[in-house]
Scaffold this active site. Structure first.
Site, PDB file in Angstrom:
ATOM      1  N   HIS A 176       0.838  -1.207   0.000  1.00  0.00           N
ATOM      2  CA  HIS A 176       0.000   0.000   0.000  1.00  0.00           C
ATOM      3  C   HIS A 176       0.874   1.259   0.000  1.00  0.00           C
ATOM      4  O   HIS A 176       0.660   2.174  -0.810  1.00  0.00           O
ATOM      5  CB  HIS A 176      -0.912  -0.029   1.231  1.00  0.00           C
ATOM      6  CG  HIS A 176      -1.700   1.232   1.441  1.00  0.00           C
ATOM      7  ND1 HIS A 176      -2.966   1.406   0.951  1.00  0.00           N
ATOM      8  CD2 HIS A 176      -1.391   2.386   2.097  1.00  0.00           C
ATOM      9  CE1 HIS A 176      -3.409   2.606   1.293  1.00  0.00           C
ATOM     10  NE2 HIS A 176      -2.468   3.221   1.988  1.00  0.00           N
ATOM     11  N   GLU A 177       1.861   1.303   0.897  1.00  0.00           N
ATOM     12  CA  GLU A 177       2.724   2.470   0.976  1.00  0.00           C
ATOM     13  C   GLU A 177       3.672   2.543  -0.228  1.00  0.00           C
ATOM     14  O   GLU A 177       4.007   3.633  -0.706  1.00  0.00           O
ATOM     15  CB  GLU A 177       3.528   2.453   2.279  1.00  0.00           C
ATOM     16  CG  GLU A 177       2.677   2.469   3.546  1.00  0.00           C
ATOM     17  CD  GLU A 177       1.753   3.668   3.641  1.00  0.00           C
ATOM     18  OE1 GLU A 177       2.084   4.723   3.063  1.00  0.00           O
ATOM     19  OE2 GLU A 177       0.700   3.563   4.289  1.00  0.00           O
TER      20      GLU A 177
ATOM     21  N   HIS B  71       2.059   4.399  -3.016  1.00  0.00           N
ATOM     22  CA  HIS B  71       2.201   5.850  -2.826  1.00  0.00           C
ATOM     23  C   HIS B  71       3.581   6.303  -3.275  1.00  0.00           C
ATOM     24  O   HIS B  71       3.725   7.262  -4.036  1.00  0.00           O
ATOM     25  CB  HIS B  71       2.052   6.200  -1.344  1.00  0.00           C
ATOM     26  CG  HIS B  71       0.653   6.174  -0.818  1.00  0.00           C
ATOM     27  ND1 HIS B  71      -0.379   6.873  -1.393  1.00  0.00           N
ATOM     28  CD2 HIS B  71       0.116   5.534   0.256  1.00  0.00           C
ATOM     29  CE1 HIS B  71      -1.490   6.664  -0.706  1.00  0.00           C
ATOM     30  NE2 HIS B  71      -1.214   5.855   0.297  1.00  0.00           N
TER      31      HIS B  71
ATOM     32  N   ASP C 158      -4.763   7.588  -1.645  1.00  0.00           N
ATOM     33  CA  ASP C 158      -5.685   6.725  -0.910  1.00  0.00           C
ATOM     34  C   ASP C 158      -7.085   6.764  -1.508  1.00  0.00           C
ATOM     35  O   ASP C 158      -7.547   7.806  -1.993  1.00  0.00           O
ATOM     36  CB  ASP C 158      -5.755   7.147   0.562  1.00  0.00           C
ATOM     37  CG  ASP C 158      -4.519   6.753   1.340  1.00  0.00           C
ATOM     38  OD1 ASP C 158      -4.002   5.651   1.097  1.00  0.00           O
ATOM     39  OD2 ASP C 158      -4.061   7.551   2.178  1.00  0.00           O
TER      40      ASP C 158
END
Length: 941
Positions: free
Chosen positions: A193-194, A197, A204
């Site tokens: 998830h990170e 980014h 998000d």
């Protein structure tokens, strides 16, 4: 220890207004490539903490450094453990497990195209480790908690959609405490998830501030995809559940209402929404993307699906489009554990004929400052000069005492003559660097020259670039060779231009910026600049600094009269100062810890001369880091086709500092200067309001090399810390299992703390940048895209709000607005001109940055349950139109269906009243029937 820097420049024959000179957060010169002018200056006498590990979360623009794809596998993934993190070998094992687990999820998430192939874990120097390394670049930090986020993982991100972010921050507690898995999900999923980014610049798909929205008359949770099912409840203080209440102003659930997803789902997306769900294994694609959800992915990425951004807009777009899926699962990542070695630096200084006179003196002054105050204890330093030939003035020498520093200072060149054989200087410098261990990998070169090469620099630069050394370059005149920018860019070094006049501090700034930081935020400097005839001024020493404070005055001709007064009134004069006539410097060292408050100084000269003042200090307390500033441009090379953006990040120990006054000065090598106030308002060039990142477009670009300096101040006590807003790994309050909500432990709260540092000023120098326009005039930029358009419907009136753009991007005043609306979001986004037009004849644009509002009625009554979409374009005097704004949506909701667990306020009372009425009616009916029966019976009797 923190080191404080102020620079002041004065020419006594002119009334020069206050100017910004330089504050630079000191990181390793490989650190923060794109914001590498932000220096943190470390005093040579600092302490053994110089050996502490360097946090190297680099912001590299060069494709030759940083994370790369090697075939299908990511390599050069560096994970850096912070200097103050105590040794715990469990951290290394857990990091390996997280990346290995994340590699499996990454492989599945992108159609089996990519995985993590190699990773390096960089540990602090105080840990016990056998393997050492010199300079590594890390985007992933393991460090103590940021008080804004606590132990919640987050990614520092403020660029455009699809742009690589700054760094990921995990805390040791997050890694060591398995209880956090309940809050955020498995670490491997959170890592992916990170990573999305960081690497691909996506945002998000949940929204903590707007967790619900209306869609087709229904209340929906903000998520992607909409196929994620769940229930809505409020959690009481005692931990019980109750139905959510509806806010009558918004017709949406109140702030206390939470969405509880079903533990078992029938969808596999999305990792940017709910990575903690077992079924979620990929990103939302176009066919399932929830483009109406009010989340950052839609707001920042023009309502595009995450999958679309990754494959069409990210740094890896070309590779991902051509890579074929692997035929079998990839092997686990390979890992190396290494430790930061001591710094090795060679100064390569130009002593050709054009350097004779004032330039050679300025070079000595700046290099002296570097050797006395900047280079770390236990680092190795060599000195090489070049002109017609090259000479080694000093082979690599370990900085082990002040005596050693002074020995190096005395060796600095004092005279200059001959031609400019740069290749000879580079070759000699590389030879000196090889003497410590046989290679130059990770060693550093600081290369200064004021002219064009006499020899063929273009021929020898490639071999220097391929050597593995990090080459930072300083162009000390307008005529310095263009190859300097290429060498710095391709080796992870820093490029600076420096004017060669005494009222400029640029050369001192450049040397002071080429520094190494331990990553300990108590090692950050401060710098302030002022000018005047009778040199009167004030330096504000806040409570975070004060140790080893010194004032250094450099004059041009004659020793001036100097008076310095402490906040309590103590007076220091020349009798308290040391004077170096050869270097034309005067130094005052404040004993002990300098008093916090305003230090006043007065410098008087009877000669027509220029002079500067530099004030340095270190942290007053080891556990209180100072406020720091980092600055950079979004491009190091520009042809004018894409807007340039100035960024300045103001923070204290990772925590954003907001409400500061921030100004940037951009100066071309020809002397033209442009000053901008940077804003943290979430509009124009600024991505988010209140995140401590201050931004502005730079439109007055001119051909040539340009310098960047930023000044920040807190006057009047308005500056404070930011509160966490809408980022970080998504916390899940609980799950629905077999129809029953199972609560997770509450997320640890983070509180807003007051900023108690008093008045302060910080300045930062960014890496110089180069502009090459096709013509001689800057391009005409249209108004900037509006990014914060919002809409609401009150009865039959639509109210729109946004921040005004400018005539040229976010500067000036636009000529006009065009507003359109539609029932169809995609139609409005893809074909703005086909939307229904709104009459804007009465709307006159205000100056850029102003709040705009416009209300209007549609030509038809708005029915209950209707959702409308709105967008705006602006136009300048040359009829250039902006990009279409973000799509704002508004719904008219009077009543409607509600998801499970949602009720109207007062609903129980209503049910009670209705029930009572029914009972009364039944009783009345029974009485009436009974009376009728009695009458009928009596009649027959």
């Amino acid at each position: 220890m923190n080191q404080l820097y102020w620079y002041h420049s004065v020419h006594s024959s002119k009334d020069i207004p206050s100017v910004i000179r330089h504050f630079k957060l000191i990181f390793d010169l490989t650190l923060f490539k794109t914001c590498s002018g932000v220096a943190v200056h470390l005093n040579s006498a600092a302490m053994d903490s110089r050996t502490k590990f360097v946090l190297l979360w680099m912001l590299l623009s060069s494709t030759s450094t940083g994370i790369k794809l090697d075939g299908n596998g990511y390599v050069d993934v560096i994970i850096a453990i912070g200097a103050k993190v105590p040794q715990d070998d469990r951290l290394i094992d857990i990091i390996k497990d997280m990346v290995t687990e994340g590699s499996v999820y990454l492989y599945e998430a992108l159609d089996k195209k990519v995985y993590f192939k190699e990773a390096t874990i960089l540990v602090p120097s105080h840990w016990k480790s056998k393997n050492v390394t010199k300079s590594l670049h890390s985007y992933i930090i393991i460090d103590n908690a940021n008080s804004t986020y606590g132990d919640q993982p987050y990614t520092k991100q403020y660029g455009e959609c699809g742009t690589m972010a700054e760094y990921i921050h995990f805390t040791p507690e997050y890694l060591l405490n398995d209880a956090v898995i309940q809050l955020y999900g498995l670490r491997g999923r959170v890592f992916v998830h990170e990573w999305a980014h960081l690497r691909w610049g996506v945002y998000d798909e949940y929204n903590k501030e707007k967790p619900f929205y209306h869609s087709n008359g229904r209340i929906e949770a903000t998520r992607c995809s909409k196929n994620i099912e769940g229930q809505f409840y409020e959690v009481t203080a005692g931990g019980s559940l109750q139905p959510c209440h509806i806010d009558p102003q918004t017709s949406l659930p109140t702030d206390k209402c939470k969405f509880f997803p079903d533990r078992n789902q029938n969808t596999n997306s999305s990792l940017m929404s709910l990575p903690s769900l077992d079924s979620v294994s990929t990103f939302c694609r176009k066919n399932e993307h929830n483009n109406k959800a009010p989340n950052l992915q839609n707001e920042k990425c023009d309502n595009k699906a995450t999958w679309t951004v990754i494959f069409e807009d990210s740094v890896d777009k070309d590779a991902l489009q051509t890579l074929k899926p692997l035929e079998s699962p990839p092997p686990p990542p390979s890992f190396k554990v290494v430790q930061r070695a001591q710094r090795v630096v060679c100064l390569i200084l130009d002593v050709s004929g054009s350097m004779e006179g004032a330039r050679i003196l300025q070079q000595r002054q700046a290099a002296t400052h570097f050797l006395r105050y900047i280079i770390e204890d236990q680092a190795s330093v060599g000195i090489v000069t070049f002109s017609t030939s090259a000479s080694t003035l000093r082979s690599l020498t370990i900085i082990d005492s002040d005596i050693t520093r002074e020995t190096l200072v005395q060796l600095l060149p004092k005279r200059a003559s001959g031609s400019t054989n740069m290749c000879l200087g580079l070759s000699q410098g590389l030879h000196v660097l090889q003497k410590d261990n046989g290679d130059v990998l990770g060693d550093e070169i600081i290369f200064l020259t004021d002219g064009q090469a006499t020899d063929n620099i273009a021929g020898c630069a490639p071999s220097a670039i391929q050597s593995g050394a990090i080459i930072s370059t300083i162009a000390f005149s307008n005529s310095a060779a263009q190859a300097l920018t290429e060498m710095a860019d391709k080796t992870g070094g820093i490029f600076f231009i420096a004017k060669d006049d005494m009222i400029s501090n640029q050369l001192m700034d450049a040397f002071a910026s080429l520094t190494l930081s331990t990553g300990d935020y108590t090692n950050e400097p401060v710098q302030v600049s002022r000018t005047s005839d009778w040199f009167n001024g004030t330096v504000s020493v806040d409570q975070t600094v004060g140790n080893k404070t010194s004032f250094v005055i450099i004059y041009e001709i004659r020793f001036p009269s100097i008076y310095i007064q402490s906040p309590s009134g103590s007076i220091y004069t020349q009798t308290n100062m040391s004077h170096d006539g050869l270097l034309k410097t005067v130094t005052l060292n404040i004993p002990g810890t300098a008093e916090p408050g305003d230090w006043k100084y007065s410098i008087q000269t009877t000669s027509n001369q220029a002079f500067t003042i530099t004030v340095t200090s270190q942290a007053a307390h080891d556990d209180v880091p100072p406020i720091i500033v980092k600055t950079h441009m979004n491009q190091q090379f520009s042809d004018g086709t894409k807007p340039m953006t100035v960024f300045a990040e103001v923070s204290q120990n990772y925590r954003p500092v907001i409400n500061a006054e921030v100004w940037a000065t951009l100066e071309s090598e020809t002397g033209s200067e442009h000053t901008l106030q940077l804003l943290d308002n979430g509009a124009g060039a600024d991505a988010f309001q209140g995140d401590g990142i201050y931004s502005r477009y730079f439109t007055k670009i001119v051909n040539g090399r340009n310098s960047l300096k930023v000044r920040v101040k807190n006057q009047g006590g308005q500056t404070r810390f930011a509160v966490q807003k809408n980022s970080g790994a998504p916390y899940v309050p609980g799950y629905v299992v077999n129809g029953v909500v199972q609560l997770n432990p509450p997320k640890p709260p983070v509180s807003e703390e007051p900023l108690e540092v008093g008045n302060f000023t910080r300045t930062a120098t960014g890496e110089s940048f180069v502009v090459k326009l096709s013509g001689t005039t800057p391009p005409n930029f249209p108004p900037n895209r509006i990014t914060d358009l919002s809409a609401e419907i009150q009865e039959d009136t639509v109210l729109l709000s946004w921040t005004a753009p400018g005539e040229d991007l976010d500067q000036g005043t636009a000529k006009s607005y065009e507003i359109r609306w539609s029932f169809d979001l995609d139609m409005l986004r893809n074909s703005f001109s086909n939307g229904h037009v709104v009459n804007t004849a009465a709307v006159s644009p205000h100056e850029a940055g102003s709040v705009e509002q416009h209300s209007f009625n549609l030509s038809f009554p708005i029915q209950n349950g209707t959702t409308l979409f709105f967008a705006v374009q602006s136009e300048d005097e040359q009829n250039a139109k902006s990009e279409t704004s973000n799509i704002a949506q508004a719904s008219k909701i009077l009543h409607g269906p509600k998801p499970p667990g949602v009720s109207n306020p007062g609903m129980n009372l209503t049910v009670l009243v209705i029930s009572v009425c029914v009972v009364i009616m039944v009783i009345c009916f029974i009485v009436a029937v009974t009376a009728w029966a009695v009458r009928r019976r009596n009649r027959f009797v």
